[in-house]
Design a protein around this motif. Sequence first.
Motif, PDB file in Angstrom:
ATOM      1  N   UNK A 149       0.826  -1.191   0.000  1.00 55.49           N
ATOM      2  CA  UNK A 149       0.000   0.000   0.000  1.00 55.49           C
ATOM      3  C   UNK A 149       0.864   1.246   0.000  1.00 55.49           C
ATOM      4  N   UNK A 150       0.262   2.361  -0.398  1.00 56.75           N
ATOM      5  CA  UNK A 150       0.985   3.619  -0.374  1.00 56.75           C
ATOM      6  C   UNK A 150       0.854   4.390  -1.665  1.00 56.75           C
ATOM      7  N   UNK A 151       1.169   5.679  -1.585  1.00 50.50           N
ATOM      8  CA  UNK A 151       1.095   6.585  -2.727  1.00 50.50           C
ATOM      9  C   UNK A 151       2.284   7.533  -2.628  1.00 50.50           C
TER      10      UNK A 151
ATOM     11  N   UNK B 270      -5.961  -3.487  -0.777  1.00 50.32           N
ATOM     12  CA  UNK B 270      -4.935  -4.534  -0.830  1.00 50.32           C
ATOM     13  C   UNK B 270      -5.102  -5.531   0.307  1.00 50.32           C
ATOM     14  N   UNK B 271      -5.623  -5.075   1.436  1.00 47.99           N
ATOM     15  CA  UNK B 271      -5.834  -5.975   2.570  1.00 47.99           C
ATOM     16  C   UNK B 271      -6.844  -7.069   2.260  1.00 47.99           C
ATOM     17  N   UNK B 272      -7.647  -6.882   1.220  1.00 45.82           N
ATOM     18  CA  UNK B 272      -8.653  -7.890   0.855  1.00 45.82           C
ATOM     19  C   UNK B 272      -8.149  -8.877  -0.176  1.00 45.82           C
ATOM     20  N   UNK B 273      -6.976  -8.623  -0.776  1.00 47.68           N
ATOM     21  CA  UNK B 273      -6.599  -9.339  -1.997  1.00 47.68           C
ATOM     22  C   UNK B 273      -5.294 -10.116  -1.861  1.00 47.68           C
ATOM     23  N   UNK B 274      -4.960 -10.565  -0.656  1.00 53.22           N
ATOM     24  CA  UNK B 274      -3.733 -11.333  -0.455  1.00 53.22           C
ATOM     25  C   UNK B 274      -4.004 -12.502   0.485  1.00 53.22           C
TER      26      UNK B 274
ATOM     27  N   UNK C 223       1.480  -5.996   2.242  1.00 56.97           N
ATOM     28  CA  UNK C 223       2.152  -5.258   3.313  1.00 56.97           C
ATOM     29  C   UNK C 223       1.548  -3.857   3.329  1.00 56.97           C
ATOM     30  N   UNK C 224       0.774  -3.560   4.373  1.00 53.28           N
ATOM     31  CA  UNK C 224       0.035  -2.304   4.433  1.00 53.28           C
ATOM     32  C   UNK C 224       0.476  -1.499   5.652  1.00 53.28           C
ATOM     33  N   UNK C 225      -0.018  -0.280   5.732  1.00 53.87           N
ATOM     34  CA  UNK C 225       0.342   0.615   6.828  1.00 53.87           C
ATOM     35  C   UNK C 225      -0.908   1.302   7.350  1.00 53.87           C
ATOM     36  N   UNK C 226      -1.072   1.304   8.676  1.00 50.52           N
ATOM     37  CA  UNK C 226      -2.190   2.002   9.296  1.00 50.52           C
ATOM     38  C   UNK C 226      -1.710   2.976  10.346  1.00 50.52           C
ATOM     39  N   UNK C 227      -2.459   4.053  10.540  1.00 51.69           N
ATOM     40  CA  UNK C 227      -2.056   5.052  11.533  1.00 51.69           C
ATOM     41  C   UNK C 227      -2.344   4.557  12.944  1.00 51.69           C
TER      42      UNK C 227
ATOM     43  N   UNK D  94      -1.949 -13.485   2.807  1.00 49.77           N
ATOM     44  CA  UNK D  94      -1.440 -13.124   4.124  1.00 49.77           C
ATOM     45  C   UNK D  94      -1.276 -11.608   4.173  1.00 49.77           C
ATOM     46  N   UNK D  95      -1.741 -10.989   5.254  1.00 54.92           N
ATOM     47  CA  UNK D  95      -1.715  -9.525   5.375  1.00 54.92           C
ATOM     48  C   UNK D  95      -0.912  -9.120   6.608  1.00 54.92           C
ATOM     49  N   UNK D  96       0.096  -8.288   6.371  1.00 54.35           N
ATOM     50  CA  UNK D  96       0.920  -7.721   7.440  1.00 54.35           C
ATOM     51  C   UNK D  96       0.655  -6.225   7.491  1.00 54.35           C
ATOM     52  N   UNK D  97       0.285  -5.709   8.655  1.00 54.26           N
ATOM     53  CA  UNK D  97       0.060  -4.267   8.791  1.00 54.26           C
ATOM     54  C   UNK D  97       1.113  -3.678   9.718  1.00 54.26           C
TER      55      UNK D  97
END
Length: 219
Positions: free
Chosen positions: A23-25, A177-181, A152-156, A183-186
């Motif tokens: 994730x990210x922009x 992206x959290x729905x489409x893998x 691999x995502x990022x949350x505040x 395994x999800x790591x935040x």
Amino acid sequence: MTKVIPVGEAAAKLRDGMTVMFGGFMGCGNAHHVIQAIIDAGVTDLTMICNDASVPGYGVAKLVEHKRLRRLITSHVGLNPQVGVQMNAGELEVELVPQGTLVERIRSGGAGLGGVLTPTGLGTPVAEGKPVVTVSGRDYLLEEPLRADVAVINGYRVDPAGNVWYRGDARNFNPVMATAADLVIVEADHLVGLGDITPEDVVTPSVLVDYIVEGGELP
């Protein structure tokens, strides 16, 4: 079993040759600590799915610069010169996807759909080799869904169960992206207590999250 693990243990979940969504922009909303740990662990030959290749030295750009990618599926690479260098040298395969199409392909992968119909790209190189479907007299490209081995995502704010709230523009590609893998790591900018995120503020629910890494200051 707690979902909160050390960043090195999170990086160890990845293997050479995996497909990984980040994730990210332009680096905003990247999981910076996990990215650095992946580099330190020596993981390579990855297929990376992300909105962009960021800017030199920041976020997912480090994976490009350390030559950990075999393939890059993205919508924008213009601010990272290393992508062009590696493309021209035959070291990196790049698939450029219009931004809206990219996020819809990820969404359809997460929803279990067979793809997305879009007029974007008709009559351009984007359409080469892709099926064209006519609906009500109008042509659309059939774009296949995208899924990954790991997201691999990022949350505040993230609670110990894995409920996630995103701040501002960092929300971008992370929730879909959290729905489409598999395994999800935040990576949590702030790990908060259970109940500190009110139910109506939960964007990514805990059921989608497998592991949590505490973030904090940029590495």
